[in-house]
Design a protein around this motif. Structure first.
Motif, PDB file in Angstrom:
ATOM      1  N   ASN A 140       0.800  -1.230   0.000  1.00 39.81           N
ATOM      2  CA  ASN A 140       0.000   0.000   0.000  1.00 39.81           C
ATOM      3  C   ASN A 140       0.831   1.276   0.000  1.00 39.81           C
ATOM      4  N   SER A 141       2.145   1.155  -0.112  1.00 42.38           N
ATOM      5  CA  SER A 141       3.013   2.307   0.158  1.00 42.38           C
ATOM      6  C   SER A 141       2.758   3.483  -0.781  1.00 42.38           C
ATOM      7  N   ILE A 142       2.772   3.236  -2.083  1.00 40.60           N
ATOM      8  CA  ILE A 142       2.607   4.329  -3.044  1.00 40.60           C
ATOM      9  C   ILE A 142       1.232   4.974  -2.888  1.00 40.60           C
ATOM     10  N   THR A 143       0.224   4.148  -2.731  1.00 44.34           N
ATOM     11  CA  THR A 143      -1.136   4.653  -2.608  1.00 44.34           C
ATOM     12  C   THR A 143      -1.297   5.557  -1.386  1.00 44.34           C
ATOM     13  N   THR A 144      -0.754   5.122  -0.249  1.00 49.17           N
ATOM     14  CA  THR A 144      -0.859   5.927   0.969  1.00 49.17           C
ATOM     15  C   THR A 144      -0.083   7.232   0.837  1.00 49.17           C
ATOM     16  N   ALA A 145       1.109   7.163   0.232  1.00 48.72           N
ATOM     17  CA  ALA A 145       1.910   8.373   0.030  1.00 48.72           C
ATOM     18  C   ALA A 145       1.175   9.364  -0.866  1.00 48.72           C
ATOM     19  N   GLU A 146       0.559   8.873  -1.927  1.00 45.76           N
ATOM     20  CA  GLU A 146      -0.170   9.760  -2.830  1.00 45.76           C
ATOM     21  C   GLU A 146      -1.373  10.394  -2.133  1.00 45.76           C
ATOM     22  N   HIS A 147      -2.011   9.645  -1.234  1.00 44.75           N
ATOM     23  CA  HIS A 147      -3.161  10.210  -0.523  1.00 44.75           C
ATOM     24  C   HIS A 147      -2.722  11.340   0.397  1.00 44.75           C
ATOM     25  N   ALA A 148      -1.547  11.186   1.016  1.00 46.04           N
ATOM     26  CA  ALA A 148      -1.026  12.255   1.872  1.00 46.04           C
ATOM     27  C   ALA A 148      -0.778  13.523   1.059  1.00 46.04           C
ATOM     28  N   VAL A 170       6.762   9.953   0.015  1.00 46.90           N
ATOM     29  CA  VAL A 170       6.225  11.306   0.168  1.00 46.90           C
ATOM     30  C   VAL A 170       7.329  12.337  -0.043  1.00 46.90           C
ATOM     31  N   ALA A 171       8.514  12.058   0.492  1.00 47.46           N
ATOM     32  CA  ALA A 171       9.636  12.997   0.354  1.00 47.46           C
ATOM     33  C   ALA A 171       9.988  13.222  -1.110  1.00 47.46           C
ATOM     34  N   THR A 172      10.074  12.144  -1.885  1.00 46.84           N
ATOM     35  CA  THR A 172      10.436  12.303  -3.300  1.00 46.84           C
ATOM     36  C   THR A 172       9.360  13.074  -4.065  1.00 46.84           C
ATOM     37  N   ARG A 173       8.106  12.833  -3.732  1.00 52.62           N
ATOM     38  CA  ARG A 173       7.021  13.562  -4.398  1.00 52.62           C
ATOM     39  C   ARG A 173       7.074  15.049  -4.016  1.00 52.62           C
TER      40      ARG A 173
END
Length: 533
Positions: free
Chosen positions: A100-108, A158-161
């Motif tokens: 779920n990592s990418i999905t959760t990061a994108e939601h943040a 999240v940091a990279t985004r």
């Protein structure tokens, strides 16, 4: 007879087909997890249980699951599974820690934008036919400072985004090394500095005793005026009443909240606040993420039920059937050694060295290293297991070294764990006796022989008469029963240590008395998982 699996929450048809393709009988009853009584009636028919978050695997359910061998959680959180009860029954609990990592990061990131530009409220206003352009004055993301609490897998994404959005990123994580921070392009800071500098703060840390209520009235007071807070991690990280007060006063300009202290949250004081964007725990809610974790858990459960292979197990190491009888006690030993240092170390860890001496050097040291690392970081990373621990350690730039050598002492084989931080080095060694129970044999270079118990007290002091009497008297006066007492010193009059094996947790008021005594340098209560000892 073919293994039989119950899917009691919603999984994709492809995941269900994986079970069938492996020759496993599968019943897909996605609403059964919500019916506790019905589930209790039928669970005794199944070897495997595949779940998401709706199904509650309680001690009562486990007691009725007479055939159950494995529980597979499609996702990372296993709060809905009684892990100790499952372990006592020999039931393996698996999860899918990174699906779920990418999905959760994108939601943040999405919540950060929504809060910055007041998108939900502006949307509702416009749908009502209003044109309140001046009412919804937002702020830019570009050039702002984002503070990330927890720089693990999700926090790193999240940091990279955020860097791609031209934000400046500061991060706090006890396990984040300078080299890993440099690799990510973030600035590693202490928590108070993050609070003071960040325009936006996003939480990506598990819920542990050290992180619970990390956002509270005190920390909010140390933040910038007009800060905006995002939480897609765990509800218990924020004291909701304190956040509400800060929102009402204007100290916090806005918040994006996906997780709540009590869920499902159908009635919460945050609801209806104009400067708050709330979503119903949607961090993992994309079709891609749901498919990924569903397929992964089906593969893992099938591999175990058909081949006996264990992957991503919360409560069991990845060990082959042939080596299990000999290796299992040393896996527990390695975990206990890691847990000891993890509980007494607060500084960020930079290096870990694991020495295998004698017979242990011939074992499956990969499993032993994973167990040691899991024990080491579990006080900070609640959901860590033997599979995910090495990945989490690597993500944080911690150097792990393995050393093997021939027998060098009186023990046939032992394990020594050494951890280095910026300010100090800690080392502990242990072995397993013929009864298979782990023992501490050296701490801080001081030899001793200490049995491992669930509740212990570790003290350091200068070697002087009266320490045994002091600790014994304080425990006796306060009705604290000592099951075992181990002592060691490096030389007469030098440094000394004591390990007390207790019948229960060491009371806080007694701990304060111990720490206040001039003869004691430090005192630390410890707790170990000894269900399998």
């Amino acid at each position: 007879m073919a293994p039989r699996v119950l899917v009691s929450d919603k999984l994709s048809p492809t995941a269900v087909q994986i079970f069938k393709d492996r020759g496993i009988e599968v019943d897909y009853l996605p609403d059964l997890g919500k019916d506790k009584e019905k589930l209790l009636q039928v669970i005794g028919q199944y070897d495997g249980l595949a779940i998401r978050s709706a199904t509650k695997v309680t001690e009562k359910l486990i007691a009725a699951a007479t055939r159950l061998k494995v529980v597979g959680r499609a996702g990372i959180g296993v709060d809905n599974v009684d892990i100790p009860a499952a372990s006592r029954r020999g039931i393996i609990v698996m999860n899918t820690p990174f699906g779920n990592s990418i999905t959760t990061a994108e939601h943040a990131i999405a919540l950060m934008f929504a809060v910055a530009r007041q998108i939900p409220e502006a949307n509702a206003s416009t749908h009502e036919g209003k044109w309140e352009k001046n009412r919804f004055m937002g702020v830019e993301i570009t050039g702002k400072t984002l503070g990330i609490i927890g720089a693990g897998n999700i926090g790193s994404i999240v940091a990279t985004r955020a860097l791609g959005l031209k934000m400046h990123v500061v991060a706090f994580d006890p396990f984040l090394s300078e080299s890993r921070a440099e690799e990510l392009g973030v600035e590693k800071v202490e928590l108070d500095e993050l609070f003071a500098r960040a325009d936006f703060i996003t939480l990506h840390t598990p819920l542990t005793d050290k992180t619970r209520n990390i956002i509270n009235a005190g920390s909010l007071a140390r933040m910038k005026d007009g800060v905006r807070i995002i939480n897609c991690a765990r509800g218990g990280l924020i004291v909701e009443a304190d956040l509400i007060a800060a929102l009402e006063s204007g100290k916090v300009a806005g918040a994006g909240i996906d997780v709540f202290a009590a869920e499902p949250a159908t009635d919460n004081p945050l609801f209806g606040m104009k400067n708050v964007v709330c979503t119903p725990h949607l961090g993992a809610a994309t079709s891609e993420a749901q498919e990924n974790v569903a397929l992964q858990v089906a593969e893992q459960m099938s591999d175990y039920l058909v081949k006996g292979a264990v992957a991503n197990a919360i409560n069991m190491p990845s060990i082959t059937a042939e080596e299990a009888p000999r290796l299992k006690p040393f896996v527990k030993l390695a975990e206990v050694l890691g847990s000891f240092i993890g509980q007494v170390t607060d500084d960020p860890i930079k290096e870990v060295e694991i020495l295998f001496d004698g017979s242990t050097a011939q074992m499956n040291t990969k499993a032993l290293i994973s167990a040691a690392l899991a024990g080491l970081i579990r006080p900070q990373m609640a959901d860590v297991n033997m599979v995910s621990a090495p990945i989490m350690v690597k993500e944080r730039g911690i150097i792990v070294a393995e050393v093997k050598r021939d027998k060098s002492g009186v023990f046939d084989g032992y394990i020594k764990l050494t951890v280095k931080t910026e300010h100090r080095q800690r080392a502990i060694a242990g072995t397993c006796f013929s009864d298979g129970k782990p023992r501490f044999i050296q701490i801080k270079g001081i030899n001793l022989d200490a049995e491992v118990g669930r509740h212990m007290l570790y003290t350091t002091n200068s070697d002087a008469p009266g320490i045994i009497g002091l600790l014994g008297t304080l425990c006796g006066k306060n009705n604290v029963n000592i099951a075992n007492f181990a002592l060691g010193r490096d030389r007469p009059g030098g440094d000394a240590i004591a390990l007390l094996y207790l019948d229960g947790p060491f009371p806080e008021n007694v701990l304060a008395q111990v720490r206040a005594h001039e003869a004691i340098d430090s005192a630390k209560p410890l707790q170990f998982d000894v269900n399998e000892l």
